[in-house]
Design a protein around this motif. Structure first.
Motif, PDB file in Angstrom:
ATOM      1  N   MET A  12      44.330  85.096  11.430  1.00 59.32           N
ATOM      2  CA  MET A  12      43.118  84.686  10.723  1.00 59.32           C
ATOM      3  C   MET A  12      42.926  85.524   9.458  1.00 59.32           C
ATOM      4  O   MET A  12      43.298  86.680   9.432  1.00 59.32           O
ATOM      5  CB  MET A  12      41.900  84.836  11.632  1.00 59.32           C
ATOM      6  CG  MET A  12      41.938  83.945  12.829  1.00 59.32           C
ATOM      7  SD  MET A  12      40.455  83.896  13.857  1.00 59.32           S
ATOM      8  CE  MET A  12      39.576  85.353  13.531  1.00 59.32           C
ATOM      9  N   ASP A  13      42.349  84.885   8.438  1.00 61.82           N
ATOM     10  CA  ASP A  13      41.893  85.598   7.251  1.00 61.82           C
ATOM     11  C   ASP A  13      40.511  85.059   6.887  1.00 61.82           C
ATOM     12  O   ASP A  13      39.901  84.323   7.674  1.00 61.82           O
ATOM     13  CB  ASP A  13      42.908  85.496   6.103  1.00 61.82           C
ATOM     14  CG  ASP A  13      43.068  84.088   5.555  1.00 61.82           C
ATOM     15  OD1 ASP A  13      42.235  83.202   5.853  1.00 61.82           O
ATOM     16  OD2 ASP A  13      44.039  83.851   4.814  1.00 61.82           O
ATOM     17  N   ASP A  14      40.019  85.379   5.717  1.00 55.84           N
ATOM     18  CA  ASP A  14      38.656  84.976   5.316  1.00 55.84           C
ATOM     19  C   ASP A  14      38.475  83.461   5.266  1.00 55.84           C
ATOM     20  O   ASP A  14      37.401  82.955   5.537  1.00 55.84           O
ATOM     21  CB  ASP A  14      38.300  85.586   3.961  1.00 55.84           C
ATOM     22  CG  ASP A  14      38.193  87.102   4.024  1.00 55.84           C
ATOM     23  OD1 ASP A  14      37.978  87.637   5.134  1.00 55.84           O
ATOM     24  OD2 ASP A  14      38.342  87.748   2.968  1.00 55.84           O
ATOM     25  N   ASP A  15      39.510  82.729   4.891  1.00 56.04           N
ATOM     26  CA  ASP A  15      39.395  81.281   4.752  1.00 56.04           C
ATOM     27  C   ASP A  15      39.602  80.514   6.062  1.00 56.04           C
ATOM     28  O   ASP A  15      39.290  79.331   6.135  1.00 56.04           O
ATOM     29  CB  ASP A  15      40.408  80.768   3.722  1.00 56.04           C
ATOM     30  CG  ASP A  15      40.117  81.300   2.333  1.00 56.04           C
ATOM     31  OD1 ASP A  15      38.926  81.491   2.016  1.00 56.04           O
ATOM     32  OD2 ASP A  15      41.080  81.528   1.575  1.00 56.04           O
ATOM     33  N   MET A  17      38.123  80.435   9.041  1.00 60.95           N
ATOM     34  CA  MET A  17      36.951  79.836   9.680  1.00 60.95           C
ATOM     35  C   MET A  17      36.391  78.646   8.896  1.00 60.95           C
ATOM     36  O   MET A  17      35.802  77.752   9.489  1.00 60.95           O
ATOM     37  CB  MET A  17      35.860  80.880   9.911  1.00 60.95           C
ATOM     38  CG  MET A  17      36.235  81.921  10.959  1.00 60.95           C
ATOM     39  SD  MET A  17      36.801  81.243  12.535  1.00 60.95           S
ATOM     40  CE  MET A  17      35.284  80.687  13.239  1.00 60.95           C
ATOM     41  N   THR A  18      36.610  78.606   7.594  1.00 63.41           N
ATOM     42  CA  THR A  18      36.134  77.456   6.819  1.00 63.41           C
ATOM     43  C   THR A  18      36.942  76.203   7.138  1.00 63.41           C
ATOM     44  O   THR A  18      36.459  75.087   6.915  1.00 63.41           O
ATOM     45  CB  THR A  18      36.193  77.722   5.299  1.00 63.41           C
ATOM     46  OG1 THR A  18      37.556  77.897   4.906  1.00 63.41           O
ATOM     47  CG2 THR A  18      35.369  78.935   4.919  1.00 63.41           C
ATOM     48  N   TYR A  72      48.425  78.827   9.023  1.00 65.08           N
ATOM     49  CA  TYR A  72      48.152  80.065   9.755  1.00 65.08           C
ATOM     50  C   TYR A  72      48.987  80.189  11.036  1.00 65.08           C
ATOM     51  O   TYR A  72      48.872  81.178  11.746  1.00 65.08           O
ATOM     52  CB  TYR A  72      46.664  80.140  10.131  1.00 65.08           C
ATOM     53  CG  TYR A  72      45.771  80.215   8.937  1.00 65.08           C
ATOM     54  CD1 TYR A  72      45.525  81.434   8.317  1.00 65.08           C
ATOM     55  CD2 TYR A  72      45.191  79.074   8.403  1.00 65.08           C
ATOM     56  CE1 TYR A  72      44.706  81.511   7.200  1.00 65.08           C
ATOM     57  CE2 TYR A  72      44.368  79.143   7.289  1.00 65.08           C
ATOM     58  CZ  TYR A  72      44.132  80.363   6.692  1.00 65.08           C
ATOM     59  OH  TYR A  72      43.328  80.438   5.585  1.00 65.08           O
TER      60      TYR A  72
END
Length: 96
Positions: A12-15, A17-18, A72
Motif C-alpha cells: 500500500m501507498d498513499d494512493d 485507498m483511493t 500494487y
C-alpha cells in the motif's frame, strides 16, 4: 469452466485507498456475474485470496489485470482440483 485460486500480495501507498472503492465495484460485479466465488483480504498480512471460475489460467489473469489495484499486486494463480464449502452444500433441514 475451471476453478482457480489467486493468491495476491499487495503493497500500500498513499494512493492505494483511493482506488479501493472502484476496485470493490469491480469485485462486486464479478461476484454477481459468477466469475468470483469468494474474495477475502487480510490487512494483517496484506494478502488477498480470490476463488474464481474461468476457462484457463490466462483468462483468470486477464480478469485480475483489469482491477484498479493491479499495479500494487504480486500474485500467483493456481488451478484447483477440489473446492468445497458450505455454499455448495444443501441447506440443513429445519423440522417444525
Amino acid at each position: 469452466m475451471k476453478k482457480f485460486q489467486a493468491i495476491i500480495k499487495f503493497q500500500m501507498d498513499d494512493d492505494f485507498m483511493t482506488l479501493v472503492p472502484p476496485h470493490r465495484t469491480y469485485v462486486n460485479f464479478l461476484l454477481n456475474k459468477g466469475v468470483f466465488d469468494s474474495y477475502a483480504v487480510s490487512m494483517e498480512s496484506q494478502t488477498c485470496w480470490i476463488t474464481m471460475n474461468t476457462e484457463s489460467k490466462e483468462a483468470a489473469d486477464q480478469v485480475l489485470v483489469k482491477s484498479p489495484l493491479y499495479k500494487y499486486w504480486t500474485y500467483e494463480i493456481e488451478e484447483l482440483f477440489v473446492y468445497d464449502s458450505q455454499h455448495y452444500r444443501l441447506p440443513a433441514l429445519q423440522l417444525n
